[in-house]
Design an enzyme around this catalytic site. Structure first.
Site, mmCIF file in Angstrom:
data_model
loop_
_atom_site.group_PDB
_atom_site.id
_atom_site.type_symbol
_atom_site.label_atom_id
_atom_site.label_comp_id
_atom_site.label_asym_id
_atom_site.label_seq_id
_atom_site.Cartn_x
_atom_site.Cartn_y
_atom_site.Cartn_z
ATOM 1 N N ASP A 142 0.842 -1.153 0.085
ATOM 2 C CA ASP A 142 -0.027 0.029 0.088
ATOM 3 C C ASP A 142 0.744 1.070 -0.174
ATOM 4 O OD1 ASP A 142 -2.537 -1.032 -0.088
ATOM 5 O OD2 ASP A 142 -2.271 -1.379 2.132
ATOM 6 N N ASP A 340 -5.519 -0.549 10.306
ATOM 7 C CA ASP A 340 -6.119 -1.059 9.284
ATOM 8 C C ASP A 340 -7.736 -0.717 9.291
ATOM 9 O OD1 ASP A 340 -3.976 -1.941 7.948
ATOM 10 O OD2 ASP A 340 -4.180 -3.831 8.359
ATOM 11 N N MET A 362 -0.098 6.059 12.894
ATOM 12 C CA MET A 362 0.995 5.183 12.177
ATOM 13 C C MET A 362 1.343 5.419 10.768
ATOM 14 S SD MET A 362 -0.127 1.703 14.621
ATOM 15 C CE MET A 362 1.289 0.622 13.902
#
Length: 455
Positions: A142, A340, A362
């Site tokens: 990602d 996530d 993060m």
């Protein structure tokens, strides 16, 4: 000769997930969904577990694997290295890493494939342990900001691995004359970094202590699997691991946990679309504070055994802190809230009553997809790369369908959730990013009543 070997190895593996690097979803929003859905096996666990299969020449049977792009790409890498990858069915694979060709890691084919998936970083420790050398092209994944490899590199170096970086080719090379146990205080609570160090220490000479280790359920699963293979790991579930190195590891069987990120995605989807959905077989004890976080957003969750029932919500109200302060949801290493699911919480808050501050600590680029939600009519203030304030609309007006593109796995599904709740038709391009992490998401949502067409 090399091309012939590659073709022979590719014949070992049959994948099911679409392997295209493009594609589009056409989504007609405004439909209420209903029914039951079963979450796939955990993507993040699967990448660790598949890598671990290189630790032994004996067969390892893996069950409940998600049939997604990232998992299939990693299986292809193992097949390219010479491992026998026997796809028994869509969710079951037997891997026998008996005859591995270390030289293949230097081939253009391996470099090209490995750099497209961040999970390839966890192949280093198994290869170092068994063959004394490994190669890693700078991994992809990602585009969510800087994701440094220091934790992996310094941990392996402490155990006796040497590495060099070829800046022209963007390739790391690793060598060792034998890994030796040591004390490691990790400077970052990295899940994949901990996984690499644990696998390296399992076959190192002597005892290794890892402090400040990641301890999420998927890392616990890796440690339990290694112990079944003959490793000696203590402290599983804590941030202090003690590992006594052994000479060799044997085969085993392992079943993946359900994917907690997919479970959270379905909870947010049910709330946003006002749908009545039951998520089956969730392994609730391994979800940590995920259910509580969604409850703080006003979503009712009915736990029935290991199933989660989300009733249809006409309204859901974000709670305030006890002192009346604005609710803040932020990510943190396990047992904190997983990063996530931050994108999912953000999109879910759009139609809530009340406001919430989403603080993504993060990764600095993960909130940049909110411009697309604003174009759809959401009331979101992007404060900086890490923080966004969502002012809930309480269904006073629906989102409107637009054309957009998926920037990463989690943002892609967040946009899909927004499109499902919107008025009109949305077009989502670059959906291979969604396919990387979600198995047959369009087919499974159509079974619940969603209107999605894959082009």
């Amino acid at each position: 000769m090399l091309l012939e070997k590659i073709k022979n190895r590719e014949s070992n593996l049959t994948t099911f997930a679409p392997m295209t690097d493009n594609g589009t979803f056409i989504v007609e929003g405004g439909h209420k969904l209903s029914g039951e859905i079963i979450p796939q096996g955990a993507k993040n666990e699967a990448l660790q577990i598949i890598s671990c299969c290189l630790m032994t020449p004996e067969p390892v049977l893996l069950e409940n694997l998600p049939d997604i792009l990232d998992v299939n790409k990693l299986l292809d890498l193992l097949a390219g290295l010479g491992a026998e990858v026997d796809r028994i069915d869509r969710q079951t694979v037997r891997i026998t890493a008996k005859n591995i060709d270390v030289e293949y890691m230097l081939s253009k084919e391996y470099v090209s494939d490995a750099q497209r998936i961040r999970g390839s970083v966890m192949l280093i420790a198994p290869m170092l342990n068994r063959y004394g050398r490994a190669t890693l092209p700078k991994p992809g994944g990602d585009k969510i900001g800087r994701r440094r490899l220091d934790t992996h590199l310094l941990g392996l170096q402490a155990l006796g691995g040497d590495f060099q970086y070829d800046a022209d080719r963007h390739i790391y090379t690793f060598t060792t004359k034998g890994l030796k146990g040591t004390y490691i205080h990790m400077d970052e609570i990295s899940v994949t970094g901990t996984a690499n160090v644990v696998m390296a220490a399992a076959l190192a000479d002597g005892e290794t202590t890892i402090y400040n280790a990641a301890c999420e359920p998927y890392l616990q699963q890796l440690c339990k699997m290694l112990n079944r293979m003959g490793a000696k790991i203590e402290g599983i579930g804590s941030n202090l691991l003690k590992i006594q190195g052994v000479d060799s590891l044997g085969g085993t069987e392992h079943r993946m946990l359900p994917d907690m990120i997919e479970i959270g995605s379905f909870i947010g989807m049910a709330a946003m679309t006002g749908s009545d959905i039951t998520i089956k077989d969730c392994s609730i004890q391994n979800l940590g504070i995920i259910p509580r976080t969604f409850e703080r957003m006003g979503i009712t969750l009915n736990m029935k055994g290991d199933d989660i029932h989300i009733p249809a919500h006409d309204h859901y109200e974000i709670q305030s802190f006890i002192d009346g302060g604005l609710m803040t949801i932020y990510d943190a290493p396990w047992p904190g809230f997983t990063p996530d699911l931050m994108s999912i919480c953000l999109v879910t808050a759009i139609q809530a009553r009340g406001s919430v501050l989403i603080h993504q600590k993060m990764f600095e680029s993960r909130l940049f997809f909110v411009d697309k939600l604003i174009d759809m009519g959401a009331q979101i203030i992007l404060c900086d790369p890490h923080r966004a304030t969502v002012i809930g609309m309480d269904r006073r007006a629906p989102l409107r369908g637009i054309s957009m593109s998926s920037p990463d796995i989690r943002a892609g599904v967040s946009l899909l959730i927004a499109a499902l709740s919107a008025e009109g038709t949305s077009r989502i391009d670059n959906i291979h990013q969604i396919d990387r992490g979600y198995q047959d998401i369009d087919g499974r949502l159509r079974a619940l009543g969603a209107s999605i067409v894959r082009e």
